[in-house]
Design a protein around this motif. Structure first.
Motif, PDB file in Angstrom:
ATOM      1  N   THR A 283      -6.158  -3.358   2.844  1.00 18.95           N
ATOM      2  CA  THR A 283      -5.077  -2.892   1.974  1.00 18.95           C
ATOM      3  C   THR A 283      -4.140  -1.950   2.724  1.00 18.95           C
ATOM      4  N   LEU A 284      -4.701  -1.070   3.533  1.00 18.72           N
ATOM      5  CA  LEU A 284      -3.879  -0.159   4.327  1.00 18.72           C
ATOM      6  C   LEU A 284      -3.040  -0.923   5.346  1.00 18.72           C
ATOM      7  N   GLU A 285      -3.603  -1.977   5.919  1.00 17.81           N
ATOM      8  CA  GLU A 285      -2.870  -2.786   6.885  1.00 17.81           C
ATOM      9  C   GLU A 285      -1.654  -3.453   6.250  1.00 17.81           C
ATOM     10  N   CYS A 286      -1.753  -3.723   4.951  1.00 23.25           N
ATOM     11  CA  CYS A 286      -0.632  -4.357   4.237  1.00 23.25           C
ATOM     12  C   CYS A 286       0.432  -3.337   3.836  1.00 23.25           C
ATOM     13  N   GLY A 287       0.204  -2.059   4.154  1.00 25.25           N
ATOM     14  CA  GLY A 287       1.214  -1.040   3.904  1.00 25.25           C
ATOM     15  C   GLY A 287       1.141  -0.360   2.558  1.00 25.25           C
ATOM     16  N   TYR A 288       0.050  -0.577   1.826  1.00 23.67           N
ATOM     17  CA  TYR A 288      -0.089   0.053   0.516  1.00 23.67           C
ATOM     18  C   TYR A 288      -0.623   1.475   0.673  1.00 23.67           C
ATOM     19  N   PRO A 289      -0.314   2.356  -0.295  1.00 22.82           N
ATOM     20  CA  PRO A 289      -0.825   3.737  -0.213  1.00 22.82           C
ATOM     21  C   PRO A 289      -2.331   3.778  -0.413  1.00 22.82           C
ATOM     22  N   PHE A 290      -2.905   4.931  -0.101  1.00 18.56           N
ATOM     23  CA  PHE A 290      -4.361   5.050  -0.104  1.00 18.56           C
ATOM     24  C   PHE A 290      -4.973   4.889  -1.490  1.00 18.56           C
ATOM     25  N   TRP A 291      -4.265   5.323  -2.537  1.00 18.19           N
ATOM     26  CA  TRP A 291      -4.861   5.192  -3.878  1.00 18.19           C
ATOM     27  C   TRP A 291      -5.026   3.721  -4.245  1.00 18.19           C
ATOM     28  N   VAL A 292      -4.113   2.876  -3.771  1.00 16.71           N
ATOM     29  CA  VAL A 292      -4.262   1.437  -3.997  1.00 16.71           C
ATOM     30  C   VAL A 292      -5.427   0.903  -3.161  1.00 16.71           C
TER      31      VAL A 292
END
Length: 220
Positions: free
Chosen positions: A120-129
Motif C-alpha cells: 500500500t505504501l508503494e502505491c503512494g497511499y498514506p500510512f492510515w490506509v
C-alpha cells in the motif's frame, strides 16, 4: 514510508516475496487443517486452503488497482499444494497438536499484515490506509475460511485478532518514522504480532463483548 523509499527496491521486493510465500504456506496449512476438522475431502481442503491464503491479498490488490498477486506467478498455487501434501503426510504428527492451526494462522496474520502495509505504501497511499490494508490482507482470508466452513469468523469474535494486526501496523508506522532499517522493522513487527496473539490466547485477553437487553427471540 521513508524507510521504504531509502531501501534498495530489489531488496524490498525480495523481502515482500519471502513474506508472501511464508504467509501463503502458513495460511494454507491453517485453512487445510480447519477443513480436515470438518472432514472435507482433499479437493475441499485445497479450496479452503487456497481461499484463506489468497483471499486477503486479492481484496487488497483489487482495492489498490493492482493485478491480484497470485495471478502473476504459479508459485502461490504451488505453495498451497505443498501445504496440502504436508498436512496429509504429517496428519498423525499434527493430530495431537490441537493448537497447530493457531500457530500457522498467527504466522499468516503477521506475514500478510506486513506485506499489505508495504504494498500500500508503494502505491503512494498514506500510512492510515496502509494499516487498514494490512489488516484486510491479514484477516480477510480467515474470514472467508470461516464462512466456507460455516463458522463464526474469528475476526468478529472477542478474540484479539484484527486488533493485533492494527496495533502491529501502528508499530510499523512508528518504526518507519524513526527511519529504522526495513529488515529490522519487518522482524520486530512480525514478532510483535505473533507475541500479542500468543499472550492474548494464553492469558484469555479479549475485547469487551457487546451486550443486548434483548432475549434470544429479539424481545426485551
Amino acid at each position: 514510508m521513508e524507510a521504504l523509499q531509502l531501501a534498495d527496491p530489489q531488496f524490498v521486493r525480495t523481502v515482500q516475496t519471502i513474506i508472501e510465500i511464508l504467509g501463503t504456506l502458513a495460511f494454507a496449512i491453517s485453512g487445510i487443517r480447519h477443513a480436515a476438522a470438518k472432514q472435507l475431502d482433499w479437493f475441499g481442503g485445497f479450496v479452503c486452503g487456497f481461499a484463506v491464503a489468497i483471499g486477503g491479498g486479492t481484496i487488497r490488490d483489487v482495492m489498490l488497482g493492482l493485478p491480484p498477486f497470485w495471478m502473476t506467478s504459479p508459485l502461490y498455487i504451488i505453495c498451497t499444494i505443498v501445504a496440502q501434501v504436508f498436512v496429509i503426510s504429517c496428519s498423525k504428527l499434527l493430530r495431537p497438536l490441537d493448537n497447530a492451526w493457531f500457530f500457522f494462522d498467527t504466522l499468516g496474520l503477521a506475514s500478510f499484515t506486513i506485506t499489505g502495509i508495504q504494498k500500500t505504501l508503494e502505491c503512494g497511499y498514506p500510512f492510515w490506509v496502509a494499516i487498514i490494508m494490512g489488516c484486510i490482507t491479514g484477516c480477510a482470508g480467515g474470514l472467508i475460511r470461516d464462512v466456507l466452513l460455516n463458522k463464526t469468523p474469528v475476526v468478529l469474535r472477542k478474540e484479539i485478532y484484527a486488533s493485533a494486526s492494527i496495533v502491529g501496523g501502528i508499530l510499523y508506522w512508528i518504526l518507519d518514522a524513526l527511519r529504522a532499517n526495513v529488515a529490522v522493522t519487518v522482524v520486530i513487527v512480525f514478532l510483535f504480532i505473533v507475541i500479542v496473539r500468543i499472550l492474548a490466547v494464553k492469558y484469555h485477553i479479549s475485547l469487551p463483548v457487546l451486550k443486548s437487553d434483548e432475549g434470544p427471540d429479539g424481545k426485551g
